[in-house]
Design an enzyme around this catalytic site. Structure first.
Site, PDB file in Angstrom:
ATOM      1  N   LEU A  67      34.279  34.977 -27.468  1.00  0.00           N
ATOM      2  CA  LEU A  67      35.135  36.103 -27.874  1.00  0.00           C
ATOM      3  C   LEU A  67      34.965  36.485 -29.341  1.00  0.00           C
ATOM      4  O   LEU A  67      35.464  37.528 -29.769  1.00  0.00           O
ATOM      5  CB  LEU A  67      36.600  35.775 -27.563  1.00  0.00           C
ATOM      6  CG  LEU A  67      36.937  35.850 -26.065  1.00  0.00           C
ATOM      7  CD1 LEU A  67      38.077  34.918 -25.704  1.00  0.00           C
ATOM      8  CD2 LEU A  67      37.289  37.283 -25.671  1.00  0.00           C
ATOM      9  N   TYR A 156      43.876  31.937 -40.064  1.00  0.00           N
ATOM     10  CA  TYR A 156      44.743  32.029 -38.884  1.00  0.00           C
ATOM     11  C   TYR A 156      46.011  32.821 -39.221  1.00  0.00           C
ATOM     12  O   TYR A 156      46.430  33.686 -38.448  1.00  0.00           O
ATOM     13  CB  TYR A 156      45.078  30.611 -38.425  1.00  0.00           C
ATOM     14  CG  TYR A 156      45.967  30.488 -37.216  1.00  0.00           C
ATOM     15  CD1 TYR A 156      45.465  30.703 -35.936  1.00  0.00           C
ATOM     16  CD2 TYR A 156      47.303  30.107 -37.346  1.00  0.00           C
ATOM     17  CE1 TYR A 156      46.276  30.549 -34.817  1.00  0.00           C
ATOM     18  CE2 TYR A 156      48.119  29.954 -36.231  1.00  0.00           C
ATOM     19  CZ  TYR A 156      47.606  30.173 -34.974  1.00  0.00           C
ATOM     20  OH  TYR A 156      48.412  30.017 -33.863  1.00  0.00           O
ATOM     21  N   LYS A 160      46.926  36.292 -37.415  1.00  0.00           N
ATOM     22  CA  LYS A 160      48.145  36.446 -36.605  1.00  0.00           C
ATOM     23  C   LYS A 160      49.058  37.533 -37.186  1.00  0.00           C
ATOM     24  O   LYS A 160      49.767  38.223 -36.454  1.00  0.00           O
ATOM     25  CB  LYS A 160      48.880  35.107 -36.472  1.00  0.00           C
ATOM     26  CG  LYS A 160      48.159  34.095 -35.557  1.00  0.00           C
ATOM     27  CD  LYS A 160      48.048  34.583 -34.108  1.00  0.00           C
ATOM     28  CE  LYS A 160      47.637  33.488 -33.142  1.00  0.00           C
ATOM     29  NZ  LYS A 160      47.365  33.987 -31.787  1.00  0.00           N
TER      30      LYS A 160
HETATM   31  N1  LIG Z   1      50.846  25.627 -29.112  1.00  0.00           N
HETATM   32  C1  LIG Z   1      51.596  26.184 -30.021  1.00  0.00           C
HETATM   33  O1  LIG Z   1      52.593  25.601 -30.483  1.00  0.00           O
HETATM   34  C2  LIG Z   1      51.281  27.565 -30.533  1.00  0.00           C
HETATM   35  C3  LIG Z   1      52.032  28.064 -31.595  1.00  0.00           C
HETATM   36  C4  LIG Z   1      51.785  29.345 -32.036  1.00  0.00           C
HETATM   37  C5  LIG Z   1      50.824  30.127 -31.418  1.00  0.00           C
HETATM   38  N2  LIG Z   1      50.081  29.594 -30.415  1.00  0.00           N
HETATM   39  C6  LIG Z   1      49.040  30.465 -29.840  1.00  0.00           C
HETATM   40  O2  LIG Z   1      48.964  30.332 -28.425  1.00  0.00           O
HETATM   41  C7  LIG Z   1      47.639  30.611 -27.992  1.00  0.00           C
HETATM   42  C8  LIG Z   1      47.131  29.498 -27.093  1.00  0.00           C
HETATM   43  O3  LIG Z   1      47.260  28.266 -27.740  1.00  0.00           O
HETATM   44  P1  LIG Z   1      46.830  26.878 -27.060  1.00  0.00           P
HETATM   45  O4  LIG Z   1      47.531  25.823 -27.825  1.00  0.00           O
HETATM   46  O5  LIG Z   1      47.009  26.944 -25.582  1.00  0.00           O
HETATM   47  O6  LIG Z   1      45.284  26.863 -27.460  1.00  0.00           O
HETATM   48  P2  LIG Z   1      44.017  26.072 -26.855  1.00  0.00           P
HETATM   49  O7  LIG Z   1      43.271  25.552 -28.038  1.00  0.00           O
HETATM   50  O8  LIG Z   1      44.393  25.105 -25.804  1.00  0.00           O
HETATM   51  O9  LIG Z   1      43.217  27.222 -26.174  1.00  0.00           O
HETATM   52  C9  LIG Z   1      42.346  28.029 -26.874  1.00  0.00           C
HETATM   53  C10 LIG Z   1      41.288  28.537 -25.901  1.00  0.00           C
HETATM   54  O10 LIG Z   1      40.428  29.388 -26.626  1.00  0.00           O
HETATM   55  C11 LIG Z   1      39.107  29.129 -26.227  1.00  0.00           C
HETATM   56  N3  LIG Z   1      38.198  29.518 -27.299  1.00  0.00           N
HETATM   57  C12 LIG Z   1      38.077  29.008 -28.542  1.00  0.00           C
HETATM   58  N4  LIG Z   1      37.102  29.648 -29.209  1.00  0.00           N
HETATM   59  C13 LIG Z   1      36.594  30.590 -28.372  1.00  0.00           C
HETATM   60  C14 LIG Z   1      35.568  31.560 -28.470  1.00  0.00           C
HETATM   61  N5  LIG Z   1      34.850  31.718 -29.594  1.00  0.00           N
HETATM   62  N6  LIG Z   1      35.324  32.338 -27.414  1.00  0.00           N
HETATM   63  C15 LIG Z   1      36.021  32.199 -26.264  1.00  0.00           C
HETATM   64  N7  LIG Z   1      37.006  31.300 -26.106  1.00  0.00           N
HETATM   65  C16 LIG Z   1      37.282  30.513 -27.155  1.00  0.00           C
HETATM   66  C17 LIG Z   1      39.056  27.639 -25.949  1.00  0.00           C
HETATM   67  O11 LIG Z   1      37.973  27.324 -25.101  1.00  0.00           O
HETATM   68  C18 LIG Z   1      40.414  27.435 -25.289  1.00  0.00           C
HETATM   69  O12 LIG Z   1      40.336  27.633 -23.913  1.00  0.00           O
HETATM   70  C19 LIG Z   1      46.811  30.824 -29.260  1.00  0.00           C
HETATM   71  O13 LIG Z   1      46.713  32.186 -29.571  1.00  0.00           O
HETATM   72  C20 LIG Z   1      47.634  30.122 -30.322  1.00  0.00           C
HETATM   73  O14 LIG Z   1      47.395  30.636 -31.601  1.00  0.00           O
HETATM   74  C21 LIG Z   1      50.293  28.347 -29.954  1.00  0.00           C
END
Ligand SMILES: NC(=O)c1ccc[n+]([C@@H]2O[C@H](COP(=O)([O-])OP(=O)(O)OC[C@H]3O[C@@H](n4cnc5c(N)ncnc54)[C@H](O)[C@@H]3O)[C@@H](O)[C@H]2O)c1
Length: 263
Positions: A67, A156, A160
């Site tokens: 992506l 980041y 965001k």
């Molecule tokens: N977990 C939290 O507390 C939290 C807090 C704030 C925001 N978020 C947001 O929620 C969303 C999901 O978070 P998560 O914890 O499930 O993340 P995660 O790390 O489990 O998932 C990220 C996904 O992105 C994919 N990815 C990474 N680089 C890529 C690339 N270059 N091309 C294609 N795919 C790529 C990975 O393979 C993975 O499947 C994100 O946007 C994150 O910023 C999460």
């Protein structure tokens, strides 16, 4: 409540994370509603996830895509167009809190913007004709980091922040097509990536306890299932008059009065 998502094509980026990650959980919830999930990610786990869903009789596909590369995003949109022709909802979920802070190189900062924000623009731009066809809608996954800061993660945080700006910008841009654009704000959700982050800290257990104790509602982290439920409701017809909104799903962590914490 019937969300009327049956047979609706819903594209979710970053949805091939480890089981229990946010995108993967959204896909599972979509499948339960009878929607057609399109998984866009670079990780090969996406092939297994799509096969598992197909084995249950669910129409799902994985479109392997880096992506951060706009030409791959364009190709992914073409693949989706050939297979389905239209998109009911695009959930821009990909995001990595990659720690590109003030000591990072400018290239690393730029990469963080590319993955965490430019990918949202590219997906939305290339999927737009299909969103218009279905009078679909856009849901962007945001983070409290853009509102509160975190330290050590300029890329980041900036990305965001940009995601919030784009959410409102697209709500205005696309109102003439009846296309809604919203964001979900996440603060502390227990995902495999969060678990991995806690494990990198020397005082991880203590830090986790300290965070959890400050989450006003029930002193617990938000579950990915709670986020997925809010996402499904927001993309559904049941949210038909909600646009340009930042919907915070965090047990009151970001916005409630801090004095609550001493009681
Ligand atoms: N977990 C939290 O507390 C939290 C807090 C704030 C925001 N978020 C947001 O929620 C969303 C999901 O978070 P998560 O914890 O499930 O993340 P995660 O790390 O489990 O998932 C990220 C996904 O992105 C994919 N990815 C990474 N680089 C890529 C690339 N270059 N091309 C294609 N795919 C790529 C990975 O393979 C993975 O499947 C994100 O946007 C994150 O910023 C999460």
């Amino acid at each position: 409540m019937d969300l009327n998502l049956k047979n609706k094509v819903v594209v979710v980026t970053g949805a091939a994370g480890i089981k229990g990650s946010i995108g993967e959980t959204i896909v599972q919830h979509l499948a339960k509603e009878g929607a057609i999930p399109v998984i866009v990610d670079r990780n090969d786990r996406g092939f297994t996830y799509a096969e598992e869903l197909q084995a249950k009789g669910i129409d799902a596909i994985f479109v392997k895509t880096d992506l951060s590369d706009a030409s791959q995003v364009e190709a992914a949109a073409k693949t989706i167009e050939e297979k389905y022709g239209e998109i009911h909802a695009l959930i821009n979920n990909v995001g990595v809190n990659d720690g590109a802070g003030l000591d990072a190189s400018v290239d690393d900062f730029m990469y963080s913007l590319k993955l965490n924000m430019v990918s949202f623009f590219a997906m939305t731009k290339f999927c737009l004709p299909m969103l218009k066809k279905a009078k679909g809608n856009i849901l962007n996954i945001g983070s409290k980091v853009a509102l509160t800061g975190q330290g050590g993660t300029s890329g980041y945080a900036a990305a965001k922040g940009g995601v919030f700006g784009l959410t409102r910008e697209w709500a205005v841009d696309l109102i003439k097509f009846g296309i809604r654009s919203n964001a979900i704000v996440i603060a502390e959700s227990w995902t495999p990536a969060y678990d991995a982050w806690i494990k990198t800290l020397d005082n991880g257990e203590e830090k986790l306890k300290s965070i959890v104790s400050k989450i006003p509602l029930e002193n617990r982290m938000t579950t990915p299932a709670e986020i997925a439920d809010q996402c499904l409701f927001t993309i559904s017809d049941k949210s038909s008059h909600t646009t340009g909104q930042f919907i915070t799903v965090d047990g009151g962590y970001v916005n409630l009065d801090r004095s609550l914490l001493t009681e």
